[in-house]
Scaffold this motif. Structure first.
Motif, PDB file in Angstrom:
ATOM      1  N   SER A 178       0.614  13.166   2.152  1.00 51.29           N
ATOM      2  CA  SER A 178       0.570  11.830   2.758  1.00 51.29           C
ATOM      3  C   SER A 178      -0.772  11.171   2.529  1.00 51.29           C
ATOM      4  CB  SER A 178       0.858  11.925   4.266  1.00 51.29           C
ATOM      5  OG  SER A 178       2.148  12.417   4.522  1.00 51.29           O
ATOM      6  N   VAL A 179      -1.837  11.930   2.704  1.00 53.28           N
ATOM      7  CA  VAL A 179      -3.194  11.387   2.518  1.00 53.28           C
ATOM      8  C   VAL A 179      -3.432  11.017   1.059  1.00 53.28           C
ATOM      9  CG1 VAL A 179      -5.640  12.010   2.575  1.00 53.28           C
ATOM     10  CG2 VAL A 179      -4.179  12.502   4.540  1.00 53.28           C
ATOM     11  N   LEU A 180      -2.951  11.829   0.145  1.00 51.82           N
ATOM     12  CA  LEU A 180      -3.111  11.511  -1.273  1.00 51.82           C
ATOM     13  C   LEU A 180      -2.361  10.225  -1.631  1.00 51.82           C
ATOM     14  CD1 LEU A 180      -2.801  15.049  -2.888  1.00 51.82           C
ATOM     15  CD2 LEU A 180      -4.831  13.593  -2.869  1.00 51.82           C
ATOM     16  N   TRP A 190      -3.935   6.634  -2.974  1.00 52.67           N
ATOM     17  CA  TRP A 190      -3.462   5.942  -4.171  1.00 52.67           C
ATOM     18  C   TRP A 190      -3.102   4.491  -3.855  1.00 52.67           C
ATOM     19  CZ3 TRP A 190       1.488   3.908  -5.172  1.00 52.67           C
ATOM     20  CH2 TRP A 190       1.678   3.447  -6.485  1.00 52.67           C
ATOM     21  N   LEU A 191      -2.483   4.252  -2.705  1.00 55.58           N
ATOM     22  CA  LEU A 191      -2.126   2.891  -2.317  1.00 55.58           C
ATOM     23  C   LEU A 191      -3.370   2.032  -2.090  1.00 55.58           C
ATOM     24  CD1 LEU A 191       0.828   3.661   0.123  1.00 55.58           C
ATOM     25  CD2 LEU A 191       1.000   2.447  -2.058  1.00 55.58           C
ATOM     26  N   VAL A 192      -4.407   2.621  -1.519  1.00 55.97           N
ATOM     27  CA  VAL A 192      -5.663   1.890  -1.315  1.00 55.97           C
ATOM     28  C   VAL A 192      -6.248   1.478  -2.669  1.00 55.97           C
ATOM     29  CG1 VAL A 192      -8.049   2.064  -0.506  1.00 55.97           C
ATOM     30  CG2 VAL A 192      -6.190   2.970   0.897  1.00 55.97           C
ATOM     31  N   VAL A 193      -6.312   2.410  -3.594  1.00 50.85           N
ATOM     32  CA  VAL A 193      -6.843   2.103  -4.927  1.00 50.85           C
ATOM     33  C   VAL A 193      -6.007   1.010  -5.583  1.00 50.85           C
ATOM     34  CG1 VAL A 193      -7.227   3.028  -7.242  1.00 50.85           C
ATOM     35  CG2 VAL A 193      -7.863   4.387  -5.230  1.00 50.85           C
ATOM     36  N   ARG A 194      -4.718   1.119  -5.496  1.00 51.86           N
ATOM     37  CA  ARG A 194      -3.822   0.124  -6.100  1.00 51.86           C
ATOM     38  C   ARG A 194      -4.026  -1.255  -5.482  1.00 51.86           C
ATOM     39  NH1 ARG A 194       1.938  -1.426  -5.442  1.00 51.86           N
ATOM     40  NH2 ARG A 194       2.795  -1.835  -7.526  1.00 51.86           N
ATOM     41  N   SER A 195      -4.225  -1.289  -4.178  1.00 52.28           N
ATOM     42  CA  SER A 195      -4.424  -2.564  -3.491  1.00 52.28           C
ATOM     43  C   SER A 195      -5.687  -3.262  -3.977  1.00 52.28           C
ATOM     44  CB  SER A 195      -4.491  -2.330  -1.980  1.00 52.28           C
ATOM     45  OG  SER A 195      -4.666  -3.546  -1.289  1.00 52.28           O
TER      46      SER A 195
END
Length: 374
Positions: A345-347, A351-356
Motif C-alpha cells: 500500500s505504501v509503495l 508511486w501515486l505521489v510521484v505521478r501527481s
C-alpha cells in the motif's frame, strides 16, 4: 548498525500506539433529534450512474424537522438532472438548481458548493455538504449536526466508511482513515488554532453557517484542489474550531469504481497535499522507512543468516500491520487480509505521489474535463 536496524520498528510502534489512542478518542455521531433547520447541499456533475442511492438516502433522513435538500447540477451531460427529478418526485424538501458557468479563477467543486450555500434558506443554521457517492443512514444528518453543536466546533468532518471493490482500492483507500488516525493528534487538532493542523473530508462535511460565512465560505478556497482541507483551515484562521469524527456507522462511500478512477483521482490532488515536492519527499521517505524497510531487513537477514535483522524486520512489519488493523477496526474498514499488504500500500501511494507531481509539472492534470491547476 544493530541500533539502526531497530529504528523502523521503534517508529512503527510509536505510530501504532498513537493510532490506538486516537481510536479511543474518536467522536461518533449518533441518531438523535436535531431541532435547528439544516440544509443538505449536494453538488453533482455527470453522476447519473451513482446519485440515486445518495439521493434516496437523503430523502430518508429523520430527526430534522426542518430539512431542505438542494441539488446543483453542474453542467451534466449524462441525464443526471432528469434522474434527480425522477427520484425526488414532488417532495417539497428538494430543490434542483442549474449551475452557473464556471468563472475565471474558480475550480468546479468550490464553485458548485458556494452556489448551493448561497441558495440555502437563511434560516438554515447548519449546512451539510454531501458528495454523490455517499449513502447516509436515516439519522446521519441529525446526528452529525448534533455532534457539531455538542463538540462546540464550526466545522465537523465525519469520515464515511470507505467501500472498496478492486484490489487497487483495497490497497490504497484505507490509507485515508489510517493516515489521520496515525499521524494527527485529534484532541490537539480540535484545541489548536494553527491552520496547518487541520484535516477534513469533503464527502460529508457539516458546518455552522455563521462559521462558514465568517471563514469566507468556498469563495475563499475557490482555486484549491483540496477545498475541504482549505475550508477547515479557513475556519481556524477566522477564529473557529474544527473536529474529525468517525462517520462509518452513519455513512458509506465508494469514491472510485476501479483502479483507473482511483489513480486519476489521487493524481489530481496529491501534489497539493504536501505543500512542496520537498515535503512530499520527506513524507514518502518516512513511510518507506517505517513500513517498507522492515521487509527489506527481513530479506537481508535471511540472506545473511542474521537473526537480529530478521527479528527487527519482522517486529517492524508486525507493528506496521497492527497500526493498520487498529485504524480499520475503529473506522469500519476491512483489515483481513488487506492490512498484511501495508508495505505494498505504501509503495503504491508513493508511486501515486510521484505521478501527481510529474503530471502537474507537465500541466496535464484534469478532472471531469476541466483543468485542475489554474
Amino acid at each position: 548498525m544493530s541500533a539502526l536496524a531497530w529504528l523502523p520498528a521503534a517508529l512503527a510502534g510509536v505510530l501504532a500506539l498513537h493510532a490506538v489512542v486516537n481510536a479511543r478518542l474518536l467522536r461518533r455521531p449518533v441518531a438523535v433529534d436535531f431541532p435547528e433547520p439544516v440544509a443538505v447541499l449536494l453538488p453533482v456533475r455527470d453522476e447519473a450512474a451513482r446519485v440515486e442511492p445518495c439521493l434516496r438516502s437523503l430523502l430518508g433522513q429523520r430527526g430534522v424537522p426542518e430539512l431542505a435538500i438542494l441539488v446543483l447540477d453542474d453542467g451534466s451531460t449524462d441525464g443526471t438532472a432528469d434522474l434527480v427529478r425522477a427520484v425526488a418526485g414532488d417532495d417539497p424538501r428538494v430543490r434542483l438548481l442549474t449551475g452557473a458557468p464556471l468563472p475565471p479563477g474558480w475550480l468546479g467543486k468550490p464553485h458548485a458548493c458556494q452556489q448551493l450555500a448561497d441558495a440555502a434558506d437563511p434560516s438554515a443554521a447548519v449546512l451539510a455538504f454531501v458528495d454523490a457517492d455517499v449513502v447516509l443512514e436515516p439519522g446521519a444528518v441529525a446526528g452529525a449536526a448534533a455532534l457539531l453543536r455538542s463538540a462546540g466546533v464550526g466545522l465537523l468532518s465525519p469520515y464515511p466508511r470507505i467501500v472498496v471493490g478492486s484490489w487497487g482500492e483495497r490497497l490504497v483507500q484505507p490509507l485515508l482513515q489510517w493516515s489521520w488516525l496515525t499521524f494527527l493528534p485529534l484532541r490537539a487538532l480540535e484545541r489548536s488554532a494553527r491552520p496547518s493542523l487541520a484535516a477534513a473530508g469533503g464527502q460529508f462535511l457539516v458546518v455552522d453557517r455563521s462559521a462558514y460565512r465568517t471563514a469566507g465560505g468556498h469563495a475563499g478556497v475557490r482555486s484549491s484542489v483540496l477545498e475541504d482541507i482549505e475550508l477547515a483551515r479557513a475556519v481556524k484562521r477566522s477564529g473557529g474550531r474544527i473536529a474529525l469524527a468517525d462517520g462509518s456507522r452513519v455513512a458509506a462511500c465508494r469514491m472510485y469504481g476501479s483502479w483507473g478512477e482511483l489513480a486519476a483521482g489521487y493524481t489530481k490532488s496529491l501534489w497539493a497535499s504536501f505543500g512542496s515536492a520537498f515535503g512530499a519527499s520527506a513524507v514518502v521517505g518516512l513511510l518507506l522507512l517505517v513500513y517498507v524497510v522492515p521487509v527489506l531487513l527481513t530479506v537481508a537477514g535471511l540472506a545473511s543468516s542474521s537473526a537480529l535483522l530478521v527479528l527487527a524486520g519482522c517486529i517492524g512489519y508486525a507493528l506496521g500491520v497492527l497500526g493498520r488493523v487498529a485504524s480499520a477496526a475503529a473506522t469500519g474498514g476491512r483489515w483481513w487480509p488487506d492490512a498484511l499488504a501495508q508495505p505494498v500500500s505504501v509503495l503504491l501511494f508513493g508511486w501515486l505521489v510521484v505521478r501527481s507531481f510529474r503530471l502537474r509539472r507537465a500541466g496535464a492534470l484534469r478532472w471531469r474535463d476541466r483543468p485542475v491547476v489554474l
